[in-house]
Scaffold this motif. Structure first.
Motif, PDB file in Angstrom:
ATOM      1  N   VAL A 298       0.855  -1.190   0.000  1.00 40.04           N
ATOM      2  CA  VAL A 298       0.000   0.000   0.000  1.00 40.04           C
ATOM      3  C   VAL A 298       0.887   1.236   0.000  1.00 40.04           C
ATOM      4  O   VAL A 298       1.755   1.387   0.857  1.00 40.04           O
ATOM      5  CB  VAL A 298      -0.926   0.006   1.239  1.00 40.04           C
ATOM      6  CG1 VAL A 298      -1.816   1.239   1.237  1.00 40.04           C
ATOM      7  CG2 VAL A 298      -1.759  -1.265   1.280  1.00 40.04           C
ATOM      8  N   GLN A 299       0.661   2.106  -0.966  1.00 38.81           N
ATOM      9  CA  GLN A 299       1.484   3.297  -1.083  1.00 38.81           C
ATOM     10  C   GLN A 299       1.181   4.265   0.058  1.00 38.81           C
ATOM     11  O   GLN A 299       0.053   4.387   0.521  1.00 38.81           O
ATOM     12  CB  GLN A 299       1.215   3.989  -2.429  1.00 38.81           C
ATOM     13  CG  GLN A 299       1.564   3.132  -3.641  1.00 38.81           C
ATOM     14  CD  GLN A 299       3.055   2.832  -3.719  1.00 38.81           C
ATOM     15  OE1 GLN A 299       3.881   3.684  -3.405  1.00 38.81           O
ATOM     16  NE2 GLN A 299       3.385   1.626  -4.137  1.00 38.81           N
ATOM     17  N   VAL A 300       2.228   4.959   0.500  1.00 41.69           N
ATOM     18  CA  VAL A 300       2.070   5.943   1.569  1.00 41.69           C
ATOM     19  C   VAL A 300       1.266   7.130   1.054  1.00 41.69           C
ATOM     20  O   VAL A 300       1.495   7.640  -0.046  1.00 41.69           O
ATOM     21  CB  VAL A 300       3.453   6.417   2.064  1.00 41.69           C
ATOM     22  CG1 VAL A 300       3.304   7.551   3.069  1.00 41.69           C
ATOM     23  CG2 VAL A 300       4.211   5.250   2.679  1.00 41.69           C
ATOM     24  N   ASN A 301       0.303   7.568   1.857  1.00 41.08           N
ATOM     25  CA  ASN A 301      -0.509   8.728   1.507  1.00 41.08           C
ATOM     26  C   ASN A 301       0.291   9.999   1.791  1.00 41.08           C
ATOM     27  O   ASN A 301       0.710  10.233   2.926  1.00 41.08           O
ATOM     28  CB  ASN A 301      -1.799   8.722   2.341  1.00 41.08           C
ATOM     29  CG  ASN A 301      -2.772   9.800   1.885  1.00 41.08           C
ATOM     30  OD1 ASN A 301      -2.415  10.950   1.716  1.00 41.08           O
ATOM     31  ND2 ASN A 301      -4.027   9.392   1.708  1.00 41.08           N
ATOM     32  N   PRO A 302       0.522  10.848   0.779  1.00 39.03           N
ATOM     33  CA  PRO A 302       1.333  12.058   0.994  1.00 39.03           C
ATOM     34  C   PRO A 302       0.760  12.976   2.064  1.00 39.03           C
ATOM     35  O   PRO A 302       1.509  13.595   2.828  1.00 39.03           O
ATOM     36  CB  PRO A 302       1.333  12.729  -0.383  1.00 39.03           C
ATOM     37  CG  PRO A 302       1.052  11.613  -1.343  1.00 39.03           C
ATOM     38  CD  PRO A 302       0.134  10.690  -0.630  1.00 39.03           C
ATOM     39  N   SER A 303      -0.567  13.094   2.143  1.00 37.62           N
ATOM     40  CA  SER A 303      -1.189  13.969   3.149  1.00 37.62           C
ATOM     41  C   SER A 303      -0.910  13.454   4.547  1.00 37.62           C
ATOM     42  O   SER A 303      -0.597  14.228   5.461  1.00 37.62           O
ATOM     43  CB  SER A 303      -2.698  14.060   2.901  1.00 37.62           C
ATOM     44  OG  SER A 303      -2.974  14.597   1.629  1.00 37.62           O
ATOM     45  N   VAL A 304      -1.022  12.146   4.723  1.00 34.05           N
ATOM     46  CA  VAL A 304      -0.740  11.553   6.026  1.00 34.05           C
ATOM     47  C   VAL A 304       0.730  11.734   6.380  1.00 34.05           C
ATOM     48  O   VAL A 304       1.081  12.024   7.525  1.00 34.05           O
ATOM     49  CB  VAL A 304      -1.120  10.062   6.038  1.00 34.05           C
ATOM     50  CG1 VAL A 304      -0.716   9.406   7.358  1.00 34.05           C
ATOM     51  CG2 VAL A 304      -2.607   9.889   5.791  1.00 34.05           C
ATOM     52  N   GLU A 305       1.606  11.604   5.385  1.00 35.86           N
ATOM     53  CA  GLU A 305       3.044  11.747   5.624  1.00 35.86           C
ATOM     54  C   GLU A 305       3.382  13.150   6.097  1.00 35.86           C
ATOM     55  O   GLU A 305       4.227  13.338   6.973  1.00 35.86           O
ATOM     56  CB  GLU A 305       3.815  11.417   4.353  1.00 35.86           C
ATOM     57  CG  GLU A 305       5.324  11.476   4.528  1.00 35.86           C
ATOM     58  CD  GLU A 305       6.058  11.069   3.258  1.00 35.86           C
ATOM     59  OE1 GLU A 305       7.275  11.297   3.185  1.00 35.86           O
ATOM     60  OE2 GLU A 305       5.401  10.541   2.333  1.00 35.86           O
ATOM     61  N   LYS A 310       7.249  10.696   7.806  1.00 35.42           N
ATOM     62  CA  LYS A 310       7.398   9.561   6.911  1.00 35.42           C
ATOM     63  C   LYS A 310       7.388   8.218   7.622  1.00 35.42           C
ATOM     64  O   LYS A 310       6.661   7.303   7.199  1.00 35.42           O
ATOM     65  CB  LYS A 310       8.694   9.716   6.104  1.00 35.42           C
ATOM     66  CG  LYS A 310       8.890   8.613   5.065  1.00 35.42           C
ATOM     67  CD  LYS A 310      10.136   8.845   4.230  1.00 35.42           C
ATOM     68  CE  LYS A 310      10.294   7.723   3.200  1.00 35.42           C
ATOM     69  NZ  LYS A 310      11.516   7.931   2.364  1.00 35.42           N
ATOM     70  N   PRO A 311       8.162   8.008   8.717  1.00 36.18           N
ATOM     71  CA  PRO A 311       8.154   6.680   9.361  1.00 36.18           C
ATOM     72  C   PRO A 311       6.767   6.256   9.833  1.00 36.18           C
ATOM     73  O   PRO A 311       6.351   5.108   9.623  1.00 36.18           O
ATOM     74  CB  PRO A 311       9.122   6.854  10.531  1.00 36.18           C
ATOM     75  CG  PRO A 311      10.009   7.987  10.131  1.00 36.18           C
ATOM     76  CD  PRO A 311       9.134   8.914   9.360  1.00 36.18           C
ATOM     77  N   MET A 312       6.039   7.179  10.497  1.00 35.92           N
ATOM     78  CA  MET A 312       4.713   6.821  10.983  1.00 35.92           C
ATOM     79  C   MET A 312       3.740   6.612   9.826  1.00 35.92           C
ATOM     80  O   MET A 312       2.872   5.726   9.879  1.00 35.92           O
ATOM     81  CB  MET A 312       4.189   7.906  11.928  1.00 35.92           C
ATOM     82  CG  MET A 312       2.894   7.517  12.632  1.00 35.92           C
ATOM     83  SD  MET A 312       3.082   6.046  13.673  1.00 35.92           S
ATOM     84  CE  MET A 312       4.187   6.666  14.936  1.00 35.92           C
ATOM     85  N   ALA A 313       3.855   7.393   8.770  1.00 32.08           N
ATOM     86  CA  ALA A 313       2.993   7.223   7.611  1.00 32.08           C
ATOM     87  C   ALA A 313       3.216   5.862   6.962  1.00 32.08           C
ATOM     88  O   ALA A 313       2.272   5.217   6.480  1.00 32.08           O
ATOM     89  CB  ALA A 313       3.242   8.338   6.594  1.00 32.08           C
ATOM     90  N   GLU A 314       4.485   5.428   6.957  1.00 33.47           N
ATOM     91  CA  GLU A 314       4.776   4.100   6.415  1.00 33.47           C
ATOM     92  C   GLU A 314       4.126   3.016   7.271  1.00 33.47           C
ATOM     93  O   GLU A 314       3.597   2.030   6.760  1.00 33.47           O
ATOM     94  CB  GLU A 314       6.290   3.902   6.350  1.00 33.47           C
ATOM     95  CG  GLU A 314       6.975   4.798   5.334  1.00 33.47           C
ATOM     96  CD  GLU A 314       8.492   4.757   5.462  1.00 33.47           C
ATOM     97  OE1 GLU A 314       8.986   4.140   6.433  1.00 33.47           O
ATOM     98  OE2 GLU A 314       9.181   5.333   4.600  1.00 33.47           O
ATOM     99  N   GLY A 315       4.173   3.208   8.594  1.00 37.56           N
ATOM    100  CA  GLY A 315       3.534   2.239   9.471  1.00 37.56           C
ATOM    101  C   GLY A 315       2.034   2.203   9.286  1.00 37.56           C
ATOM    102  O   GLY A 315       1.420   1.129   9.268  1.00 37.56           O
TER     103      GLY A 315
END
Length: 494
Positions: A298-305, A310-315
């Motif tokens: 699942v691709q990381v959502n840029p808004s969430v990142e 970045k680390p938490m968005a990846e999680g």
């Protein structure tokens, strides 16, 4: 032990059970040898909410995860969307039909269920045995996997990626599958499924020292799985905790003075799920960074990142993919022709046991996910494919869908019995079925650990024996000689 325990009660002695919160106790029981029998006075039928709550929750989870899958980029990789949708909806519908058919026979009724001091003692003995089992097995596992003390356990929990990598290194050495304690684990597997549900449902009937023993056993159980970098132990405990809370809450009549307690229950369950979600996010972020698998599913959502980094968005992306990516694996498995795995495909732990004990050749008749990996390239041991391909290895996919109807039937029956009387066996079956349902989008979770297989098989066998021998019914003479209880006596022991 289990066949003799059907629930809990309040006796007239405070030293045995304590009061019910309002200082009142049950009247003295007759001394004619029948004091050990169950006294179950059926109350009013349960509300529609109580009757259908497990079905609503299960459908929300099963359909919610399937819907979330179509909102991810993984759905674009599905080559057979019609076939996938038809199968998932059919299996879910059969699950609902099984539940409704069981409830149509007899809806649950919240009963004033009480038992003798001897029965309470047996419940306590089961909780104690389960606590000892958890402590011994967890400490043994921690030692086998390299834990040297509390500090090493805490270090591994803080670095889940390192613990996860260490787990596979230990597995390659044969530890965890051939150790001597496994020979003791199999016949005692039922103890592995008893502790958390009974601890929750019968909490107020347990002395403080036994509560502490149960908490220590549960904590060590979770500590082992967190030590090896997985969240299975934490997830199983949270699910069994929620199942026990549902039973405890539903089996008590609605009264104004219980509202604050119900709010406390909801807060506790909510906090447990929040803790699970937070640690899963942290653990998956650490794994993604360590193994370079960021965005693999699942691709990381840029808004969430931008909001959480970045680390938490990846999680978070990994956590979203955790309960949804299995449907892509299912779509691949549906395209592979059926080949019977000779009864060894549904439960991986049972297959490993057959290989080590009887010399079974697992490569001769591989499970569906293993054959799909060979034909379609979907890694069977790295990514999920839902529970269905595992079941289909022996049942075919139509058979796997029908099996979900049986799951719905058993879920309704165990829920009805647990709510109506808090009997031990239905309570434990219900908790295990909750685990199975939550992991439907992932795998056959009850078949992944030997203790789960033995525990569930033991519970179902005991339940079948009771049904065949009429053990779930009381003799007419015993019903005629039930002890009387005060009108507003608190119900049960939750």
């Amino acid at each position: 032990m289990l066949t003799a325990v059907d629930g809990t009660s309040r006796a007239r002695r405070r030293s045995a059970l304590g009061d019910g919160g309002d200082g009142r106790f049950a009247a003295a029981q007759p001394r004619d040898g029948r004091a050990d029998r169950v006294a179950a006075h059926t109350g009013t039928p349960a509300s529609p909410t109580v009757t259908w709550l497990p079905l609503w929750l299960a459908l929300a989870w099963l359909l919610g995860t399937f819907g979330a899958f179509w909102l991810t980029g993984l759905s674009r990789k599905v080559d057979n969307p019609f076939q996938l949708c038809v199968f998932v909806f059919a299996a879910t519908a059969l699950f609902a039909v099984g539940y409704v058919a069981q409830m149509a026979r007899r809806p649950p009724a919240v009963a004033v269920a009480t038992h003798s001091v001897d029965r309470i003692r047996q419940v306590r003995q089961l909780v104690l045995a389960s606590s000892v089992y958890y402590i011994v097995v967890s400490l043994t596992r921690l030692a086998e996997f390299g834990a040297t003390g509390p500090q090493s356990v805490w270090t591994s929990i803080r670095t889940p990626a390192a613990g996860y990598l260490n787990k596979f290194e230990i597995y390659q050495q044969g530890v965890g599958t051939t150790s001597p304690w496994m020979n003791v684990l199999f016949p005692l597997g039922v103890l592995s499924v008893a502790l958390v549900p009974l601890l929750v449902v019968h909490w107020r009937s347990l002395p403080i020292w036994l509560r502490l023993a149960g908490i220590v056993g549960t904590a060590l159980y979770m500590a082992f799985y967190l030590f090896i970098g997985t969240t299975k132990g934490l997830g199983d405990v949270v699910i069994m905790l929620a199942a026990g809370m549902l039973i405890a809450r539903a089996s008590v009549r609605r009264r104004s003075r219980t509202r604050s307690r119900r709010r406390g229950v909801l807060v506790l369950v909510g906090a447990a799920f929040a803790l699970l979600a937070i640690y899963m996010t942290y653990s998956h972020a650490a794994r993604a960074t360590e193994f370079g698998t960021t965005g693999a599913l699942v691709q990381v959502n840029p808004s969430v990142e931008r909001v959480v980094g970045k680390p938490m968005a990846e999680g978070i992306a990994d956590v979203i993919g955790y309960p949804t990516h299995g449907y892509l694996g299912l779509s691949y498995n549906l395209q592979v022709p059926f080949e019977w795995s000779r009864g060894l495909g549904s439960a991986p732990s049972a297959a490993i046991f057959a290989e080590q004990t009887f010399g079974a050749d697992l490569t001769e008749h591989p499970a569906f996910p293993d054959r799909t990996e060979h034909e379609k390239g979907w890694p069977a041991r790295m990514y999920w494919a839902t529970i269905y391909p595992w079941l289909a290895s022996d049942l075919t996919f139509p058979g796997a869908a029908l099996f979900m109807g049986l799951v719905g039937w058993l879920l309704a029956g165990s829920w009805r019995a647990a709510v109506s009387s808090r009997r031990v066996i239905p309570t434990l079956i219900f908790a295990q079925l909750c685990i199975l349902i939550v992991y439907v989008p992932a795998n056959n979770q009850l078949g992944m650990a030997p203790e789960s297989i033995v525990g569930m098989a033991t519970l179902l066998a005991l339940s079948a024996m009771r049904s065949l021998t009429g053990g779930h019914r009381q003799p007419a003479e015993a019903q005629d000689r039930q002890p009387q209880f005060r009108k507003n006596l608190p119900i049960g022991s939750a």
